[in-house]
Scaffold this active site. Structure first.
Site, PDB file in Angstrom:
ATOM      1  CD  GLU A   1      -1.850   4.833   5.027  1.00  0.00           C
ATOM      2  OE1 GLU A   1      -1.015   5.086   5.910  1.00  0.00           O
ATOM      3  OE2 GLU A   1      -2.795   5.586   4.755  1.00  0.00           O
TER       4      GLU A   1
ATOM      5  CE1 TYR B   1      -3.767  -2.360   5.287  1.00  0.00           C
ATOM      6  CE2 TYR B   1      -2.849  -0.255   4.614  1.00  0.00           C
ATOM      7  CZ  TYR B   1      -3.412  -1.469   4.283  1.00  0.00           C
ATOM      8  OH  TYR B   1      -3.618  -1.794   2.959  1.00  0.00           O
TER       9      TYR B   1
ATOM     10  CB  SER C   1      -0.856  -0.043   1.272  1.00  0.00           C
ATOM     11  OG  SER C   1      -1.334   1.230   1.593  1.00  0.00           O
TER      12      SER C   1
END
Ligand code: NDP
Ligand code: GDR
Length: 328
Positions: free
Chosen positions: A130, A152, A128
């Site tokens: 992220e 996460y 991701s």
């Protein structure tokens, strides 16, 4: 186990948004499609019900190495796609240990099983944007330094590094897709885009008259999930394994999404949207814009997103209205 000459694939996370689109794509490409599903007290096959007579499901869990080893040994796949995750960023703050176990260690368990069963099985890992976390770089590319800040993102960084490590250490065909936000009518309602389009349908159907949101100034690089699973597939068809950013390269704020979506039904979102501070995330006000530079995927995979932001919003609004029996 059925015997065919078709290529065989295992999709871990087949019941999710991407898993369902990837299963459809690989069936079209004539694969024998297997999926790993978790036992649930409720039917969680809603996105794959239409495929059930064309795919084989196996009960398993990325928390359970033995289940993975058994399924991979029995199916003997050519390719494994790991889409399984606790995929909601803000829930990661509430259950960081579980998120790390599923989203991070889950990748390690699959990689280790593949190494034990057959190192030639190709592996795709969904990671991701992220993983870039509190980055100063914009847009981000495959060389941008990793700096994840939430449980996460940190778990996805672990999965990303493990995938690279198995590629380098054991010469395995293992690839990371660094995926930016991608949405669809199959997106779960706890993500902001679907929350908005579902709310619009309920407002029109007079079942709801308020929509509570968190930070609506935040920007994202939003694409269409159906386009993104094509990129996953293409990564495993290359001569060499590698990591790729999959994004549109365009950013829009949650406000932009509200503008386009509400305009489609001739409503003014300001009349319905209320800000709930409880929905603002702990690290939401950092000065980061997740915008992906997809030039490597364009060049090497010959991939590009086909669906524009406005088209994406329209197809989501249209689909939620249709569920209520209303045409746009
Ligand atoms: P979803 O949340 O829709 O799907 C996640 C899938 O993982 C579901 O099938 C879920 O099963 C399964 N899963 C969860 N926990 C386990 C477990 N312990 N064992 C086995 N399976 C499990 O995610 P998306 O389809 O949207 O995303 C696919 C992947 O891409 C995820 O890894 C996500 O983190 C990543 N990603 C997604 C982005 C996006 O914008 N969509 C962007 C960047 C990365 P169940 O149905 O039973 O819950
Ligand atoms: P994200 O997606 O966290 O980027 O993760 P999400 O749709 O949850 O949030 C996008 C932005 O919208 C803001 N926001 C709200 N978000 C939610 N969910 N609910 C609200 O009410 C709300 N109001 C405003 C958020 O603060 C955020 O800025 C997705 C997931 O698919 C991850 O798995 C994936 O890794 C990343 O995208 C890239």
């Amino acid at each position: 186990m059925r015997k065919t000459n078709k290529k065989k694939v295992i999709i871990c996370g087949i019941t999710g948004q991407d898993g369902s689109y990837l299963a459809e794509l690989l069936l079209k490409k004539n694969y024998e499609v297997h999926g790993i599903v978790r036992r649930s007290s409720n039917d969680n096959f809603i996105r794959i019900n239409h495929l059930l007579n064309r795919i084989t499901l196996h009960f398993g869990d990325v928390l359970d190495s033995l289940s993975l080893l058994k399924i991979i040994s029995e199916v003997k796949p050519d390719e494994v796609y790991n889409l399984a995750a606790q995929s909601q960023v803000y829930i990661g703050f509430d259950i960081p240990e579980y998120t790390s176990n599923v989203t991070g260690l889950g990748a390690l368990r699959l990689l280790e099983c593949i190494k034990l069963v057959n190192k030639n099985i190709k592996y795709f890992q969904a990671v991701s944007s992220e993983i870039f976390g509190d980055t100063k770089d914009c847009p981000q590319n495959e060389s941008t330094q990793l700096n994840p800040k939430n449980p996460y993102g940190i778990s996805k960084m672990y999965a990303y590094q493990m995938t690279k490590s198995y590629r380098d250490s054991y010469n395995m065909f293992a690839c990371n897709g660094i995926l930016y936000n991608h949405e669809s009518p199959r997106r779960s309602e706890n993500f902001v885009t679907r929350k908005i389009t579902k709310a619009i349908a309920k407002i029109i159907a007079k079942e709801q008259n308020e929509l509570f949101l968190g930070n609506i100034d935040d920007k994202r690089d939003w694409g269409y999930a159906k386009d993104y699973v094509e990129a996953m597939y293409l990564m495993l068809q290359q001569d060499k394994p590698d990591d790729y950013i999959i994004s549109t390269g365009e950013i829009h704020s949650v406000r932009d999404f509200l503008d386009v979506a509400f305009k489609l039904v001739n409503l003014d979102w300001h009349k319905y949207v209320k800000i709930n501070q409880n929905l603002v995330r702990p690290l939401d006000h950092r000065n980061v814009i997740f915008q992906g530079d997809n030039s490597k995927a364009k060049k090497n995979l010959n991939w590009k997103p086909k669906t524009s932001f406005n088209e994406l919003v329209k197809l989501m609004v249209e689909s939620d209205l249709k569920e209520k029996g209303i045409n746009l």
